[in-house]
Design an enzyme around this catalytic site. Structure first.
Site, PDB file in Angstrom:
ATOM      1  N   SER A 170     -14.584  -4.504   2.681  1.00 40.83           N
ATOM      2  CA  SER A 170     -15.254  -4.059   1.433  1.00 40.83           C
ATOM      3  C   SER A 170     -14.520  -4.835   0.197  1.00 40.83           C
ATOM      4  O   SER A 170     -15.109  -4.703  -0.751  1.00 40.83           O
ATOM      5  CB  SER A 170     -14.537  -2.554   1.149  1.00 40.83           C
ATOM      6  OG  SER A 170     -13.192  -2.452   1.726  1.00 40.83           O
ATOM      7  N   GLY A 171     -13.513  -5.435   0.358  1.00 42.39           N
ATOM      8  CA  GLY A 171     -13.095  -6.424  -0.612  1.00 42.39           C
ATOM      9  C   GLY A 171     -12.678  -5.985  -1.801  1.00 42.39           C
ATOM     10  O   GLY A 171     -12.791  -6.746  -2.828  1.00 42.39           O
ATOM     11  N   GLY A 172     -12.256  -4.720  -2.237  1.00 41.39           N
ATOM     12  CA  GLY A 172     -11.889  -4.223  -3.392  1.00 41.39           C
ATOM     13  C   GLY A 172     -12.845  -3.574  -3.992  1.00 41.39           C
ATOM     14  O   GLY A 172     -12.753  -2.995  -5.266  1.00 41.39           O
ATOM     15  N   ARG A 181       0.976  -1.177  -0.100  1.00 42.75           N
ATOM     16  CA  ARG A 181       0.206   0.024  -0.138  1.00 42.75           C
ATOM     17  C   ARG A 181       0.771   1.245  -0.133  1.00 42.75           C
ATOM     18  O   ARG A 181       0.539   2.188  -0.730  1.00 42.75           O
ATOM     19  CB  ARG A 181      -0.865  -0.035   1.147  1.00 42.75           C
ATOM     20  CG  ARG A 181      -1.745  -1.141   1.356  1.00 42.75           C
ATOM     21  CD  ARG A 181      -3.202  -0.999   0.902  1.00 42.75           C
ATOM     22  NE  ARG A 181      -4.051  -2.056   1.448  1.00 42.75           N
ATOM     23  CZ  ARG A 181      -4.054  -3.244   0.422  1.00 42.75           C
ATOM     24  NH1 ARG A 181      -3.661  -3.400  -0.460  1.00 42.75           N
ATOM     25  NH2 ARG A 181      -5.162  -4.015   1.129  1.00 42.75           N
ATOM     26  N   ARG A 234      -9.503  -0.854   3.037  1.00 35.35           N
ATOM     27  CA  ARG A 234      -9.377  -0.070   1.557  1.00 35.35           C
ATOM     28  C   ARG A 234     -10.394   1.151   1.563  1.00 35.35           C
ATOM     29  O   ARG A 234      -9.964   2.073   1.502  1.00 35.35           O
ATOM     30  CB  ARG A 234      -9.208  -0.840   0.615  1.00 35.35           C
ATOM     31  CG  ARG A 234      -7.871  -1.568   0.667  1.00 35.35           C
ATOM     32  CD  ARG A 234      -8.085  -2.720  -0.535  1.00 35.35           C
ATOM     33  NE  ARG A 234      -8.735  -4.115  -0.136  1.00 35.35           N
ATOM     34  CZ  ARG A 234      -8.903  -5.064  -0.800  1.00 35.35           C
ATOM     35  NH1 ARG A 234      -8.520  -5.048  -2.056  1.00 35.35           N
ATOM     36  NH2 ARG A 234      -9.538  -6.095  -0.284  1.00 35.35           N
ATOM     37  N   LYS A 239     -17.852 -11.224  10.054  1.00 37.28           N
ATOM     38  CA  LYS A 239     -17.381  -9.971   8.894  1.00 37.28           C
ATOM     39  C   LYS A 239     -17.213 -10.812   7.544  1.00 37.28           C
ATOM     40  O   LYS A 239     -16.234 -11.191   7.446  1.00 37.28           O
ATOM     41  CB  LYS A 239     -15.935  -9.586   9.245  1.00 37.28           C
ATOM     42  CG  LYS A 239     -15.464  -8.532   8.373  1.00 37.28           C
ATOM     43  CD  LYS A 239     -14.070  -7.796   8.743  1.00 37.28           C
ATOM     44  CE  LYS A 239     -13.332  -7.047   7.714  1.00 37.28           C
ATOM     45  NZ  LYS A 239     -12.270  -6.187   8.323  1.00 37.28           N
ATOM     46  N   GLU A 266     -14.182 -13.533  10.206  1.00 35.22           N
ATOM     47  CA  GLU A 266     -14.050 -13.099   8.828  1.00 35.22           C
ATOM     48  C   GLU A 266     -14.008 -14.096   7.446  1.00 35.22           C
ATOM     49  O   GLU A 266     -12.651 -14.464   7.459  1.00 35.22           O
ATOM     50  CB  GLU A 266     -13.143 -12.272   8.643  1.00 35.22           C
ATOM     51  CG  GLU A 266     -12.890 -11.375   7.121  1.00 35.22           C
ATOM     52  CD  GLU A 266     -12.067 -10.395   7.181  1.00 35.22           C
ATOM     53  OE1 GLU A 266     -11.006 -10.267   7.865  1.00 35.22           O
ATOM     54  OE2 GLU A 266     -12.010  -9.635   5.866  1.00 35.22           O
TER      55      GLU A 266
HETATM   56  C1  5MM Z   1      -6.706  -4.370   6.387  1.00 40.68           C
HETATM   57  O1  5MM Z   1      -6.339  -5.548   5.777  1.00 40.68           O
HETATM   58  C2  5MM Z   1      -6.432  -6.844   6.244  1.00 40.68           C
HETATM   59  C3  5MM Z   1      -5.663  -7.630   5.346  1.00 40.68           C
HETATM   60  O2  5MM Z   1      -4.604  -7.988   6.548  1.00 40.68           O
HETATM   61  P1  5MM Z   1      -3.305  -8.879   5.518  1.00 40.68           P
HETATM   62  O3  5MM Z   1      -2.015  -7.639   5.268  1.00 40.68           O
HETATM   63  O4  5MM Z   1      -2.975 -10.049   6.633  1.00 40.68           O
HETATM   64  O5  5MM Z   1      -3.723  -9.282   4.150  1.00 40.68           O
HETATM   65  C4  5MM Z   1      -7.785  -7.559   5.981  1.00 40.68           C
HETATM   66  O6  5MM Z   1      -7.892  -8.506   6.663  1.00 40.68           O
HETATM   67  C5  5MM Z   1      -8.980  -6.659   6.135  1.00 40.68           C
HETATM   68  O7  5MM Z   1      -9.159  -6.645   7.650  1.00 40.68           O
HETATM   69  C6  5MM Z   1     -10.316  -7.396   5.437  1.00 40.68           C
HETATM   70  O8  5MM Z   1     -10.062  -7.978   4.306  1.00 40.68           O
HETATM   71  C7  5MM Z   1     -11.076  -6.097   5.023  1.00 40.68           C
HETATM   72  O9  5MM Z   1     -10.541  -5.138   4.233  1.00 40.68           O
HETATM   73  P2  5MM Z   1     -10.874  -4.606   3.010  1.00 40.68           P
HETATM   74  O10 5MM Z   1      -9.618  -3.739   2.456  1.00 40.68           O
HETATM   75  O11 5MM Z   1     -11.179  -5.718   2.245  1.00 40.68           O
HETATM   76  O12 5MM Z   1     -12.167  -3.719   3.411  1.00 40.68           O
END
Ligand code: 5MM
Length: 336
Positions: free
Chosen positions: A259-261, A31, A290, A217, A175
């Site tokens: 949010s997943g992308g 990032r 994200r 989640k 999650e």
């Molecule tokens: C914040 O991102 C987390 C990713 O962790 P890693 O570095 O271990 O891959 C991730 O688990 C996050 O909490 C969830 O996927 C939600 O993030 P998004 O960006 O999908 O909302």
């Protein structure tokens, strides 16, 4: 009301949601490098401290998920990060899985690790101020995936993790993320996500997890990111609600989506419609990484000393998500 249920409600009630700032160093490096900032402990701390000191923390953020490095850091003025978060009224949380590895006998799929020594690590995190935790299982969609093996083994790990976390007097965030990658239809996402979530609850119940003291989640029900079919937000919200209504037991107090992308605006719009159409008793809110941080990171990278501009950007995004969690968001609020 149990103590765990009280923690859950404090995190997700009244239009509050969760800031997922638990990127592991590998992800955070991607990032930061994408916006030409060097990834080191100082810069990771500086960005996160800027977010955690923002005005919106009081009104919009009920909990922050941290990574091991951050929960052990202190602010520039020497204040432990969990204290900085608690003083805003939000609850500090911690990611406790140790990441994904190839799943034996289905090596294109993943299994999340971190159960060994977890009880001892939880004790340490509780002492540092954490009151909730997170563990993410990852599933991909294709003709053959997710396999029964991936669905079963990840659900089993999520349930064993949850039981240990509740034993340590903390709330587990569960999650199970069915990834958006692929060209599958929204109906396939519905089918596979339903299967994944149902299996998680089967295992949670078997492991005697108190369902009133967890937060689920999940992903929203969306077509694959390479799918050519554009699906309206109304349909996304209805399919997401139908999936959750059929797969999640009533005792569960709340659901906080990843949010997943999705873009920041898509993630707000879809959450808003979910709340407008919500006839279930589940609280539906956000646990975004994200979709809460992207613009703020871009602003910060332009001038890391300009705290005010970064915080303004983050405050706006958090406010939009909070309105969406109450079904009060509108596209007109996005542009001034
Ligand atoms: C914040 O991102 C987390 C990713 O962790 P890693 O570095 O271990 O891959 C991730 O688990 C996050 O909490 C969830 O996927 C939600 O993030 P998004 O960006 O999908 O909302």
């Amino acid at each position: 009301m149990s103590d765990l249920n009280k923690i859950v409600l404090k995190i997700i009630s009244s239009g509050k949601g969760i800031l997922a700032a638990d990127e592991s160093n590998g992800t955070m490096t991607k990032r930061l490098e994408a916006v030409n900032v060097k990834s080191n402990p100082e810069n990771r701390l500086a960005f996160r401290e800027t977010l955690f000191s923002s005005e919106c923390m009081k009104e919009c953020i009920g909990g922050v998920i941290l990574y091991d490095e951050t929960i052990n850091q202190k602010t520039s003025l020497g204040k432990p990060i969990p204290d900085l978060i608690s003083e805003t009224g939000a609850i500090p949380g911690i990611k406790v899985d140790t990441g994904v590895k190839n799943l034996a006998n289905s090596s294109k799929e993943k299994i999340t690790e971190g159960l060994d020594g977890l009880r001892e690590r939880l004790k340490k995190y509780y002492e540092l101020g954490a009151r909730f935790t997170k563990w993410r299982g990852v599933y991909s969609i294709s003709n053959e995936y997710p396999s029964k093996l991936a669905i079963h083994t990840n659900a089993h790990a999520l349930a064993r993790y949850s039981a240990l976390v509740q034993e340590s007097k903390m709330v587990p965030i569960i999650e199970p993320e069915v990834l958006m990658d692929g060209d599958h239809s929204i109906d396939i996402c519905f089918k596979k996500t339903s299967e994944v979530i149902k299996k998680c609850f089967e295992e949670l119940i078997l492991n005697k997890v108190d369902l009133s003291g967890i937060i689920l989640k999940p992903n929203m029900i969306l077509p694959g990111s390479q799918s050519k079919n554009k699906i309206a937000g109304e349909e996304i919200s209805k399919k997401t609600l139908e999936c959750l209504e059929n797969s999640v037991p009533n005792e569960v107090p709340g659901i906080a989506f990843l949010s997943g992308g999705q873009s920041e605006i898509e993630a707000s719009e879809n959450l808003n419609l979910i709340n407008k159409n919500n006839r279930t008793k589940f609280i539906m809110t956000y646990s975004y990484g994200r979709a809460l941080q992207q613009s703020a990171l871009k602003t910060w990278s332009k001038n890391t000393k300009d705290i005010e501009s970064t915080q303004n950007t983050f405050n706006h995004r958090a406010k939009m998500c909070s309105l969406a969690a109450q079904g009060k968001w509108s596209i007109n609020l996005e542009y001034k």
